[in-house]
Scaffold this motif. Structure first.
Motif, PDB file in Angstrom:
ATOM      1  N   ASN A 167       0.828  -1.205   0.000  1.00 30.47           N
ATOM      2  CA  ASN A 167       0.000   0.000   0.000  1.00 30.47           C
ATOM      3  C   ASN A 167       0.861   1.253   0.000  1.00 30.47           C
ATOM      4  N   LEU A 168       1.960   1.206   0.761  1.00 25.13           N
ATOM      5  CA  LEU A 168       2.878   2.343   0.785  1.00 25.13           C
ATOM      6  C   LEU A 168       3.505   2.561  -0.588  1.00 25.13           C
ATOM      7  N   LEU A 169       3.913   1.477  -1.231  1.00 23.38           N
ATOM      8  CA  LEU A 169       4.479   1.592  -2.569  1.00 23.38           C
ATOM      9  C   LEU A 169       3.447   2.151  -3.549  1.00 23.38           C
ATOM     10  N   SER A 170       2.223   1.690  -3.431  1.00 25.08           N
ATOM     11  CA  SER A 170       1.145   2.196  -4.293  1.00 25.08           C
ATOM     12  C   SER A 170       0.914   3.680  -4.052  1.00 25.08           C
ATOM     13  N   TYR A 171       0.996   4.076  -2.782  1.00 25.46           N
ATOM     14  CA  TYR A 171       0.829   5.498  -2.479  1.00 25.46           C
ATOM     15  C   TYR A 171       1.936   6.333  -3.129  1.00 25.46           C
ATOM     16  N   LEU A 172       3.174   5.893  -2.983  1.00 25.54           N
ATOM     17  CA  LEU A 172       4.293   6.659  -3.529  1.00 25.54           C
ATOM     18  C   LEU A 172       4.180   6.802  -5.053  1.00 25.54           C
ATOM     19  N   LEU A 173       3.820   5.719  -5.729  1.00 27.05           N
ATOM     20  CA  LEU A 173       3.679   5.768  -7.187  1.00 27.05           C
ATOM     21  C   LEU A 173       2.505   6.659  -7.602  1.00 27.05           C
ATOM     22  N   THR A 174       1.369   6.458  -6.950  1.00 27.73           N
ATOM     23  CA  THR A 174       0.174   7.229  -7.320  1.00 27.73           C
ATOM     24  C   THR A 174       0.355   8.707  -7.011  1.00 27.73           C
ATOM     25  N   ALA A 175       0.870   9.016  -5.830  1.00 27.57           N
ATOM     26  CA  ALA A 175       1.070  10.419  -5.463  1.00 27.57           C
ATOM     27  C   ALA A 175       2.068  11.088  -6.400  1.00 27.57           C
ATOM     28  N   GLY A 176       3.114  10.356  -6.799  1.00 20.53           N
ATOM     29  CA  GLY A 176       4.085  10.926  -7.735  1.00 20.53           C
ATOM     30  C   GLY A 176       3.468  11.232  -9.089  1.00 20.53           C
ATOM     31  N   VAL A 177       2.662  10.310  -9.585  1.00 21.15           N
ATOM     32  CA  VAL A 177       2.006  10.532 -10.880  1.00 21.15           C
ATOM     33  C   VAL A 177       1.011  11.678 -10.794  1.00 21.15           C
ATOM     34  N   LEU A 178       0.229  11.728  -9.710  1.00 17.25           N
ATOM     35  CA  LEU A 178      -0.739  12.813  -9.541  1.00 17.25           C
ATOM     36  C   LEU A 178      -0.049  14.169  -9.431  1.00 17.25           C
ATOM     37  N   ALA A 179       1.061  14.217  -8.695  1.00 18.68           N
ATOM     38  CA  ALA A 179       1.791  15.477  -8.557  1.00 18.68           C
ATOM     39  C   ALA A 179       2.327  15.948  -9.909  1.00 18.68           C
ATOM     40  N   TRP A 223       1.166  15.101 -12.913  1.00 17.63           N
ATOM     41  CA  TRP A 223       0.068  15.394 -13.838  1.00 17.63           C
ATOM     42  C   TRP A 223      -0.600  16.728 -13.525  1.00 17.63           C
ATOM     43  N   TYR A 224      -0.892  16.955 -12.232  1.00 13.75           N
ATOM     44  CA  TYR A 224      -1.652  18.147 -11.860  1.00 13.75           C
ATOM     45  C   TYR A 224      -0.780  19.345 -11.518  1.00 13.75           C
ATOM     46  N   PHE A 225       0.537  19.182 -11.613  1.00 14.17           N
ATOM     47  CA  PHE A 225       1.422  20.329 -11.459  1.00 14.17           C
ATOM     48  C   PHE A 225       2.014  20.766 -12.791  1.00 14.17           C
ATOM     49  N   ARG A 226       2.365  19.802 -13.627  1.00 14.36           N
ATOM     50  CA  ARG A 226       3.023  20.121 -14.896  1.00 14.36           C
ATOM     51  C   ARG A 226       2.114  19.944 -16.103  1.00 14.36           C
ATOM     52  N   ASP A 230      -3.735  21.763 -11.804  1.00 12.63           N
ATOM     53  CA  ASP A 230      -4.917  21.933 -10.965  1.00 12.63           C
ATOM     54  C   ASP A 230      -4.405  22.161  -9.549  1.00 12.63           C
ATOM     55  N   LEU A 231      -4.501  23.388  -9.101  1.00 17.19           N
ATOM     56  CA  LEU A 231      -3.856  23.772  -7.850  1.00 17.19           C
ATOM     57  C   LEU A 231      -4.477  23.068  -6.643  1.00 17.19           C
ATOM     58  N   LEU A 232      -5.781  22.856  -6.667  1.00 13.76           N
ATOM     59  CA  LEU A 232      -6.434  22.226  -5.521  1.00 13.76           C
ATOM     60  C   LEU A 232      -5.994  20.778  -5.360  1.00 13.76           C
ATOM     61  N   ILE A 233      -5.992  20.020  -6.443  1.00 14.54           N
ATOM     62  CA  ILE A 233      -5.569  18.617  -6.353  1.00 14.54           C
ATOM     63  C   ILE A 233      -4.090  18.527  -5.993  1.00 14.54           C
ATOM     64  N   PHE A 234      -3.280  19.418  -6.564  1.00 11.50           N
ATOM     65  CA  PHE A 234      -1.861  19.416  -6.215  1.00 11.50           C
ATOM     66  C   PHE A 234      -1.668  19.725  -4.733  1.00 11.50           C
ATOM     67  N   ALA A 235      -2.498  20.619  -4.177  1.00  5.13           N
ATOM     68  CA  ALA A 235      -2.410  20.925  -2.752  1.00  5.13           C
ATOM     69  C   ALA A 235      -2.778  19.699  -1.913  1.00  5.13           C
ATOM     70  N   LEU A 236      -3.794  18.953  -2.344  1.00  9.96           N
ATOM     71  CA  LEU A 236      -4.159  17.721  -1.633  1.00  9.96           C
ATOM     72  C   LEU A 236      -3.000  16.729  -1.625  1.00  9.96           C
ATOM     73  N   VAL A 237      -2.345  16.570  -2.778  1.00 11.97           N
ATOM     74  CA  VAL A 237      -1.213  15.655  -2.871  1.00 11.97           C
ATOM     75  C   VAL A 237      -0.066  16.135  -1.986  1.00 11.97           C
TER      76      VAL A 237
END
Length: 322
Positions: free
Chosen positions: A240-252, A254-257, A261-268
């Motif tokens: 689960n931790l590995l899944s979190y690291l991968l998913t959070a990295g992809v979301l950051a 995608w929604y930063f570069r 989307d500033l709100l989703i990036f703030a959540l991440v």
């Protein structure tokens, strides 16, 4: 409302840096970028119509609840079915993509759930509550697709979430925190919903899809972050931790570069602060308790403040570009 849609599209292009400030100013001469009186009245009309739909559906449900012992079961079925058919008929005769049609479809979706509950209560089917939510969501899926309405999609999403979490809890005692795989499964289901909100909603006609996208991101990150924190301490949650690291990295990314989307990036970002705090506490496990608590407090305060300053800078840059 067309003016607001055009203005929102222009501001969205400017946020994506597809329009320069000069081009945006030129477009502002043709389209007003701020709401006018007619826009406020149109929005008030939407809110009042939504309130009317909710009150009407509540009245139907409470009518059955209050008169339950006094009505024959066939009368209950006939009245509930008539309410569903009447709302569906109004949707059929209403103009395509009109506000009235969306309201009628939303009403029909709610009353469908009331009819299902009535059937289950009358015949005592013995079905678990997650089956009611799942069946309700399945039956109203065509109505939701036809409505192109955020309210209908929100109802659909809430039903799917209730069915998912109720199923996990009733079949495996989910909240006992001994089921890392189930938590991973729940995160995967919410990831699919986020992908649906990101890539499918606009193609299905939901132009103002951002609130649904933000809700999907929140429902994904909440269990994922929780599982990531547990993964720092529990070996059976390391996947689960590995899944979190991968998913959070992809979301950051995608929604930063790629799709800012500033709100989703703030959540991440704040989610990452929570998980990294757990990592720091695990790294210093065994240290003096007083020093550990103060160090963790300083880290949380400092990282949160730095994140807030960075986000404020990003917001100012976005507003300046517009």
């Amino acid at each position: 409302m067309d003016n607001l849609r055009h203005a929102n599209q222009l501001l969205h292009w400017a946020e994506q840096q597809q329009l320069t400030s000069q081009q945006l100013q030129q477009a502002a001469e043709q389209v007003k970028l701020q709401a006018v009186t007619t826009d406020w009245l149109a929005q008030a009309n939407r809110l009042l119509l939504l309130a009317a739909v909710m009150l009407l559906c509540s009245a139907v449900i409470f009518f059955f609840a209050y008169n339950w012992p006094l009505l024959h079961y066939l009368a209950k079925m006939a009245l509930a079915g008539t309410a569903v058919l009447l709302s569906g008929g109004i949707a059929v005769v209403s103009a395509s993509d009109s506000l009235q049609r969306r309201a009628a479809l939303f009403t029909c979706a709610i009353l469908t759930g009331a009819l299902l509950a009535l059937i289950g209560q009358t015949y005592q089917t013995g079905a678990d509550i997650w089956q009611l939510f799942a069946g309700w969501a399945a039956l109203i899926s065509p109505l939701v697709l036809l409505s192109k309405s955020r309210a209908s999609y929100l109802l659909w999403f809430v039903l799917l979430q209730l069915a998912l979490w109720r199923y996990l809890d009733s079949n495996a005692g989910f909240w006992s925190l001994n089921h890392a795989q189930l938590l991973l499964f729940a995160s995967l289901a919410n990831l699919l919903w986020l992908l649906f909100a990101e890539f499918a909603l606009r193609r299905l006609g939901v132009t103002q899809h951002k609130p649904l996208l933000w809700l999907a991101a929140l429902t994904l990150l909440a269990p994922l972050t929780f599982a990531g924190i547990l993964g720092v301490w529990e070996s059976n949650y390391q996947l689960n931790l590995l899944s979190y690291l991968l998913t959070a990295g992809v979301l950051a990314l995608w929604y930063f570069r790629l799709q800012p989307d500033l709100l989703i990036f703030a959540l991440v970002l704040f989610s990452a602060i929570a998980v990294s705090t757990a990592m720091l506490s695990r790294l210093m496990d065994g240290a003096d308790g007083f020093m550990l608590v103060n160090l963790l407090a300083l880290y949380v305060i400092g990282s949160s403040a730095a994140a807030a300053v960075w986000l404020k800078k990003l917001l100012q840059e976005a507003q300046h570009d517009q």
